[in-house]
Design a protein around this motif. Structure first.
Motif, PDB file in Angstrom:
ATOM      1  N   LEU A  29       1.345 -13.876  21.141  1.00 39.71           N
ATOM      2  CA  LEU A  29       0.173 -13.727  22.011  1.00 39.71           C
ATOM      3  C   LEU A  29       0.065 -12.333  22.616  1.00 39.71           C
ATOM      4  CD1 LEU A  29       0.259 -17.164  23.852  1.00 39.71           C
ATOM      5  CD2 LEU A  29      -1.536 -16.364  22.301  1.00 39.71           C
ATOM      6  N   SER A  30       1.182 -11.639  22.745  1.00 45.23           N
ATOM      7  CA  SER A  30       1.163 -10.344  23.434  1.00 45.23           C
ATOM      8  C   SER A  30       1.132  -9.138  22.508  1.00 45.23           C
ATOM      9  CB  SER A  30       2.360 -10.247  24.384  1.00 45.23           C
ATOM     10  OG  SER A  30       3.559 -10.282  23.652  1.00 45.23           O
ATOM     11  N   GLU A  31       1.232  -9.369  21.197  1.00 47.47           N
ATOM     12  CA  GLU A  31       1.239  -8.246  20.258  1.00 47.47           C
ATOM     13  C   GLU A  31      -0.120  -8.079  19.577  1.00 47.47           C
ATOM     14  OE1 GLU A  31       4.477  -9.084  17.586  1.00 47.47           O
ATOM     15  OE2 GLU A  31       5.924  -8.138  18.943  1.00 47.47           O
ATOM     16  N   ASP A  37      -9.070  -7.576  15.519  1.00 47.85           N
ATOM     17  CA  ASP A  37      -9.397  -6.159  15.701  1.00 47.85           C
ATOM     18  C   ASP A  37      -8.234  -5.380  16.316  1.00 47.85           C
ATOM     19  OD1 ASP A  37     -11.998  -6.726  14.735  1.00 47.85           O
ATOM     20  OD2 ASP A  37     -12.572  -7.388  16.747  1.00 47.85           O
ATOM     21  N   ASN A  38      -7.025  -5.767  15.927  1.00 42.60           N
ATOM     22  CA  ASN A  38      -5.801  -5.118  16.394  1.00 42.60           C
ATOM     23  C   ASN A  38      -5.614  -5.206  17.908  1.00 42.60           C
ATOM     24  OD1 ASN A  38      -3.467  -4.147  15.232  1.00 42.60           O
ATOM     25  ND2 ASN A  38      -3.961  -2.024  15.697  1.00 42.60           N
ATOM     26  N   ARG A  39      -6.111  -6.286  18.488  1.00 42.24           N
ATOM     27  CA  ARG A  39      -5.929  -6.524  19.926  1.00 42.24           C
ATOM     28  C   ARG A  39      -4.960  -7.678  20.118  1.00 42.24           C
ATOM     29  NH1 ARG A  39     -11.327  -7.347  22.784  1.00 42.24           N
ATOM     30  NH2 ARG A  39     -10.026  -7.002  24.594  1.00 42.24           N
ATOM     31  N   ALA A  40      -4.243  -7.668  21.213  1.00 47.10           N
ATOM     32  CA  ALA A  40      -3.339  -8.771  21.523  1.00 47.10           C
ATOM     33  C   ALA A  40      -4.176 -10.005  21.858  1.00 47.10           C
ATOM     34  CB  ALA A  40      -2.447  -8.409  22.694  1.00 47.10           C
ATOM     35  N   PRO A  41      -3.828 -11.156  21.289  1.00 46.49           N
ATOM     36  CA  PRO A  41      -4.597 -12.372  21.552  1.00 46.49           C
ATOM     37  C   PRO A  41      -4.784 -12.662  23.039  1.00 46.49           C
ATOM     38  CG  PRO A  41      -3.060 -12.759  19.762  1.00 46.49           C
ATOM     39  CD  PRO A  41      -2.769 -11.387  20.299  1.00 46.49           C
TER      40      PRO A  41
END
Length: 67
Positions: A29-31, A37-41
């Protein structure tokens, strides 16, 4: 930016069920995630359809549509 606790708990619960381990679920969840879109969930929770996008991704992982 205040994240809705109930949504985070719901997401962590689902991620833990899908991934099988709470520590690995927290890490997931944090990576940054290419499918988001290359964002952390966790950063998508609380914005627009963010929770739905993360939930759908977890369900696709669970059913083997994505690795």
């Amino acid at each position: 930016n205040h994240l809705p606790t109930s949504q985070i708990e719901e997401l962590l619960s689902l991620a833990t069920a899908v991934i099988g381990d709470q520590d690995r679920a927290m890490k997931w969840l944090s990576e940054p995630n290419l499918a988001l879109d290359n964002r952390a969930p966790i950063h998508l929770v609380g914005e627009g359809d963010g929770l739905e996008r993360v939930t759908n991704l977890l369900l696709r992982i669970e059913y083997g549509a994505l690795a």
